[in-house]
Design a protein around this motif. Structure first.
Motif, PDB file in Angstrom:
ATOM      1  N   GLY A   1     -21.814  40.775 -16.324  1.00  0.00           N
ATOM      2  CA  GLY A   1     -20.812  41.508 -15.562  1.00  0.00           C
ATOM      3  C   GLY A   1     -21.210  43.059 -15.410  1.00  0.00           C
ATOM      4  O   GLY A   1     -22.121  43.627 -15.977  1.00  0.00           O
ATOM      5  N   ARG A   2     -19.727  43.539 -15.490  1.00  0.00           N
ATOM      6  CA  ARG A   2     -19.564  45.059 -15.573  1.00  0.00           C
ATOM      7  C   ARG A   2     -19.771  45.373 -17.191  1.00  0.00           C
ATOM      8  O   ARG A   2     -19.558  44.621 -18.089  1.00  0.00           O
ATOM      9  CB  ARG A   2     -18.162  45.550 -15.491  1.00  0.00           C
ATOM     10  CG  ARG A   2     -17.883  45.127 -13.837  1.00  0.00           C
ATOM     11  CD  ARG A   2     -16.440  45.582 -13.526  1.00  0.00           C
ATOM     12  NE  ARG A   2     -15.488  45.392 -14.374  1.00  0.00           N
ATOM     13  CZ  ARG A   2     -13.912  45.592 -14.141  1.00  0.00           C
ATOM     14  NH1 ARG A   2     -13.670  46.346 -13.139  1.00  0.00           N
ATOM     15  NH2 ARG A   2     -13.247  45.246 -15.064  1.00  0.00           N
TER      16      ARG A   2
ATOM     17  N   ARG B   1     -27.766  49.871 -11.744  1.00  0.00           N
ATOM     18  CA  ARG B   1     -26.236  49.901 -12.002  1.00  0.00           C
ATOM     19  C   ARG B   1     -25.607  51.365 -11.559  1.00  0.00           C
ATOM     20  O   ARG B   1     -26.491  52.381 -11.762  1.00  0.00           O
ATOM     21  CB  ARG B   1     -26.226  49.573 -13.380  1.00  0.00           C
ATOM     22  CG  ARG B   1     -26.266  48.257 -13.760  1.00  0.00           C
ATOM     23  CD  ARG B   1     -25.791  47.939 -15.233  1.00  0.00           C
ATOM     24  NE  ARG B   1     -25.985  46.584 -15.703  1.00  0.00           N
ATOM     25  CZ  ARG B   1     -25.115  45.689 -15.691  1.00  0.00           C
ATOM     26  NH1 ARG B   1     -23.792  45.831 -15.462  1.00  0.00           N
ATOM     27  NH2 ARG B   1     -25.218  44.443 -16.415  1.00  0.00           N
TER      28      ARG B   1
ATOM     29  N   VAL C   1     -14.758  50.815  -7.924  1.00  0.00           N
ATOM     30  CA  VAL C   1     -15.599  49.969  -8.755  1.00  0.00           C
ATOM     31  C   VAL C   1     -15.700  48.264  -8.114  1.00  0.00           C
ATOM     32  O   VAL C   1     -16.675  47.669  -8.151  1.00  0.00           O
ATOM     33  CB  VAL C   1     -15.180  49.748 -10.127  1.00  0.00           C
ATOM     34  CG1 VAL C   1     -15.509  48.871 -10.905  1.00  0.00           C
ATOM     35  CG2 VAL C   1     -15.592  51.266 -10.925  1.00  0.00           C
ATOM     36  N   ASP C   2     -14.438  48.061  -7.767  1.00  0.00           N
ATOM     37  CA  ASP C   2     -14.299  46.587  -7.219  1.00  0.00           C
ATOM     38  C   ASP C   2     -15.218  46.356  -5.977  1.00  0.00           C
ATOM     39  O   ASP C   2     -15.350  45.093  -5.753  1.00  0.00           O
ATOM     40  CB  ASP C   2     -12.912  46.355  -6.903  1.00  0.00           C
ATOM     41  CG  ASP C   2     -11.916  46.393  -8.013  1.00  0.00           C
ATOM     42  OD1 ASP C   2     -12.637  46.226  -9.064  1.00  0.00           O
ATOM     43  OD2 ASP C   2     -10.731  46.292  -8.082  1.00  0.00           O
TER      44      ASP C   2
ATOM     45  N   PRO D   1     -20.128  43.090  -9.750  1.00  0.00           N
ATOM     46  CA  PRO D   1     -20.058  43.565 -11.132  1.00  0.00           C
ATOM     47  C   PRO D   1     -21.301  43.818 -12.010  1.00  0.00           C
ATOM     48  O   PRO D   1     -21.395  44.821 -12.931  1.00  0.00           O
ATOM     49  CB  PRO D   1     -19.225  42.165 -11.982  1.00  0.00           C
ATOM     50  CG  PRO D   1     -18.872  41.742 -10.698  1.00  0.00           C
ATOM     51  CD  PRO D   1     -19.566  41.867  -9.403  1.00  0.00           C
ATOM     52  N   ARG D   2     -22.520  43.289 -11.559  1.00  0.00           N
ATOM     53  CA  ARG D   2     -23.764  43.403 -12.468  1.00  0.00           C
ATOM     54  C   ARG D   2     -24.285  44.585 -12.150  1.00  0.00           C
ATOM     55  O   ARG D   2     -25.178  44.964 -12.645  1.00  0.00           O
ATOM     56  CB  ARG D   2     -24.543  41.906 -12.068  1.00  0.00           C
ATOM     57  CG  ARG D   2     -24.736  41.095 -13.098  1.00  0.00           C
ATOM     58  CD  ARG D   2     -26.222  40.396 -12.722  1.00  0.00           C
ATOM     59  NE  ARG D   2     -27.180  41.174 -13.579  1.00  0.00           N
ATOM     60  CZ  ARG D   2     -27.701  41.060 -14.800  1.00  0.00           C
ATOM     61  NH1 ARG D   2     -26.864  40.152 -15.469  1.00  0.00           N
ATOM     62  NH2 ARG D   2     -28.612  41.523 -15.081  1.00  0.00           N
TER      63      ARG D   2
ATOM     64  N   VAL E   1     -22.626  47.653 -12.141  1.00  0.00           N
ATOM     65  CA  VAL E   1     -21.581  48.738 -12.571  1.00  0.00           C
ATOM     66  C   VAL E   1     -21.720  48.949 -13.995  1.00  0.00           C
ATOM     67  O   VAL E   1     -21.771  48.037 -14.878  1.00  0.00           O
ATOM     68  CB  VAL E   1     -20.258  48.249 -12.400  1.00  0.00           C
ATOM     69  CG1 VAL E   1     -19.130  49.032 -12.759  1.00  0.00           C
ATOM     70  CG2 VAL E   1     -19.864  47.936 -10.866  1.00  0.00           C
TER      71      VAL E   1
ATOM     72  N   GLN F   1     -11.740  41.946 -16.746  1.00  0.00           N
ATOM     73  CA  GLN F   1     -11.918  40.665 -16.077  1.00  0.00           C
ATOM     74  C   GLN F   1     -13.012  39.940 -16.809  1.00  0.00           C
ATOM     75  O   GLN F   1     -13.910  40.333 -17.551  1.00  0.00           O
ATOM     76  CB  GLN F   1     -12.282  41.086 -14.625  1.00  0.00           C
ATOM     77  CG  GLN F   1     -13.731  41.809 -14.398  1.00  0.00           C
ATOM     78  CD  GLN F   1     -13.762  42.227 -12.938  1.00  0.00           C
ATOM     79  OE1 GLN F   1     -13.071  42.742 -12.435  1.00  0.00           O
ATOM     80  NE2 GLN F   1     -15.159  42.005 -12.349  1.00  0.00           N
TER      81      GLN F   1
ATOM     82  N   ASP G   1     -16.745  40.796 -18.233  1.00  0.00           N
ATOM     83  CA  ASP G   1     -16.926  42.240 -18.679  1.00  0.00           C
ATOM     84  C   ASP G   1     -17.389  42.376 -20.085  1.00  0.00           C
ATOM     85  O   ASP G   1     -17.220  41.551 -21.107  1.00  0.00           O
ATOM     86  CB  ASP G   1     -15.549  42.897 -18.627  1.00  0.00           C
ATOM     87  CG  ASP G   1     -15.166  43.336 -17.508  1.00  0.00           C
ATOM     88  OD1 ASP G   1     -15.840  43.377 -16.474  1.00  0.00           O
ATOM     89  OD2 ASP G   1     -14.009  43.827 -17.427  1.00  0.00           O
TER      90      ASP G   1
END
Ligand SMILES: [Zn+2]
Ligand SMILES: [Zn+2]
Length: 542
Positions: free
Chosen positions: A214-215, A240, A275-276, A280-281, A283, A312, A315
């Motif tokens: 994810g992030r 990213r 960001v949201d 997520p991948r 960021v 979250q 992360d």
């Protein structure tokens, strides 16, 4: 004379004096140790300069790390000399001066590697060095007594992020002129071999950006501009986007982009509140707080206190830093809480996401051999680093008597032939606590320590001096010693003790009565609880 950075890591400051002329090199801060309660940071003790204010001709800054520029605003409140810094370093200084509203009244000069500048009897020649921040310099300073080379913080990286290695040609030129003394960075004098190149980190960043589900949140010092650039470069290859969190990170990256030291394409950069909206991948968040600082983004995430970001599922947090000795407890506390919130955290050696910006033993040897100085002064380091550096120089043929292992405050005098180590100039820690500078001394530190250990008890009573006794019931207030509702008995007994101890000969001075009661209470509490809280007594005359 070193005024900071020798016998410790941080708050670097050295002065060079010739006749009635003084040049100051760097003005840095140091992190407090964990027993220095309430201290934000420590600055050098420059008392020696206070009655020589007119003699200070310039402040030369080697690079933009806080242990070299952090105390500059404090220094400039007392001294009005012009500041010389390279472009990026100047940008970082201006950010600090603006915050303190000191930009207008400060004279700033930009110098660059390769310049030759005359300041009074000194000729100053900054030369480029590799370090973990771009635009770092070492300094050649020539006076009628000879050429002194100050290395700044440096390493010999052959593949630095900005493609600009340490200027060995300039060092060779210094040698051809003859170097009187070399003042050289000792931070890594206990590390064998050579410090790995920054380029090594690219692999670690590629791996984690590929594998993080994810992030990815990467924490580092906001002044490690080269590291930020590396993260940006690798992030682009992995599609990213970059978001930036933390005031100093935002300010420093903005400034470095404006000056052209940091390249982030506009379409790669996203707002933190956006960001949201990105998968997520895709960021990467660059954040402050790699030392576990309370106001750093990492700690805010760990305590769920950030205004817009939350940890979250999925992360990954990477600490691209090394923990400064003394900060371990705070840093590990933050790491544990991040795990608790469900993040996967990579830190320390296993993360392989940090290389030092300082020369290891082979590189220190190389610098000595390039310059072949007459005298060596190890700077920047604890005593063990300075001694290690001295040993290494001795192995290269520099006589022990020609190496000065000294801590802050020892004046070294060079007459071109000999080196003399003089009497130490008194100095100490100057603590900065909020807006208090230097007012917080060792005595206050001991009081804070006592308060932190056992809390306090205060007794207040009305007192009739002519009768020699208290009037009415004394009031007992306590914090951090016992929880008052659970200790009613103990505190009631203490109240009785106040009354009985305060019954003394008529006309006794109030201060004497208070002292007597304080002592009695302190002994009583120790007897009952085996703790000695800080006890204060106030008698109010009626
Ligand atoms: Zn540095
Ligand atoms: Zn440094």
């Amino acid at each position: 004379m070193p005024l900071g950075g020798l016998g410790e890591v941080g708050k670097n400051m050295t002065i060079i004096e010739y006749g009635r002329n003084i040049i100051v090199i760097d003005a840095g801060t140091m992190f407090p140790e964990s027993d220095m309660l309430g201290v934000d940071y420590i600055i050098p003790d420059w008392d020696y300069l206070r009655d020589k204010k007119d003699l200070v001709r310039a402040i030369l800054i080697t690079h933009g790390h806080l242990d070299h520029i952090g105390a500059l605003t404090h220094f400039l409140k007392e001294f009005s000399a012009p500041v010389y810094a390279t472009r990026l370093t100047r940008g970082l200084i201006e950010v600090k001066l603006k915050r303190e509203r000191m930009l207008e009244q400060t004279t700033l000069h930009t110098y660059a590697a390769g310049d030759v500048i005359d300041i009074g009897p000194f000729t100053v020649e900054p030369y480029h060095v590799c370090h973990s921040i771009p635009d770092s310099v070492g300094l050649g300073i020539t006076s009628p007594a000879g050429l002194v080379v100050h290395s700044g913080d440096f390493k010999f990286d052959h593949t630095p992020v900005d493609g600009w290695p340490t200027d060995q040609a300039k060092l060779a030129e210094f040698r051809s002129r003859g170097v009187l003394a070399l003042l050289s960075d000792s931070t890594n004098a206990d590390q064998p071999g050579s410090t790995p190149s920054e380029a090594l980190l690219n692999d670690a960043f590629h791996t984690i950006m590929r594998e993080a589900p994810g992030r990815l949140i990467i924490a580092t010092f906001s002044s490690l501009i080269s590291r930020v650039q590396q993260v940006v470069n690798v992030a682009q290859r992995h599609n990213r986007k970059i978001a930036i969190a933390g005031r100093s990170m935002v300010e420093n990256t903005e400034m470095a982009r404006e000056l052209g030291y940091l390249h982030i394409p506009t379409d790669v950069l996203i707002d933190l509140d956006q960001v949201d909206k990105v998968p997520p991948r895709q960021v990467v968040i660059l954040a402050t707080g790699s030392q576990g600082e309370p106001m750093g983004v990492l700690n805010l995430l760990a305590t769920n206190g950030h205004h817009s970001l939350r940890i979250q599922d999925g992360d990954t947090v990477l600490l691209s830093s090394h923990t400064i000795p003394g900060n371990e407890e705070m840093t590990y506390g933050v790491i544990n809480r991040l795990f608790q919130r469900g993040a996967d955290v990579y830190y320390g050696d296993q993360a392989q996401a940090h290389v030092s910006g300082h020369a290891s033993q082979e590189e220190l040897r190389l610098l000595i051999n390039l310059l072949r100085p007459r005298f060596l002064v190890p700077i920047h380091g604890e005593l063990r680093h300075l001694v290690g550096h001295a040993k290494l120089a001795h192995e290269l043929g520099i006589a022990k008597g020609d190496i000065a292992v000294v801590e802050n405050g020892y004046p070294l005098t060079f007459d071109g032939e000999r080196m003399q180590i003089g009497e130490r100039v008194p100095g100490g820690y100057v603590f900065v606590d909020g807006s208090l500078v230097g007012d917080v001394g060792p005595l206050l530190m001991r009081q804070r320590d006592a308060l932190a250990q056992s809390g306090f008890v205060t007794a207040v009573a009305r007192y009739d001096r002519r009768a020699g006794k208290t009037v009415g019931q004394p009031r007992i207030v306590t914090h951090g010693f016992v929880y008052a509702p659970d200790a009613e008995d103990l505190l009631a007994q203490a109240g009785d003790l106040v009354r009985s101890t305060a019954s003394v000969k008529r006309g006794t001075a109030l201060a004497t009565v208070e002292e007597r009661v304080e002592q009695a209470l302190s002994d009583f509490f120790y007897q009952e609880t085996k703790r000695r809280p800080v006890v204060t007594v106030a008698m109010v005359e009626v």
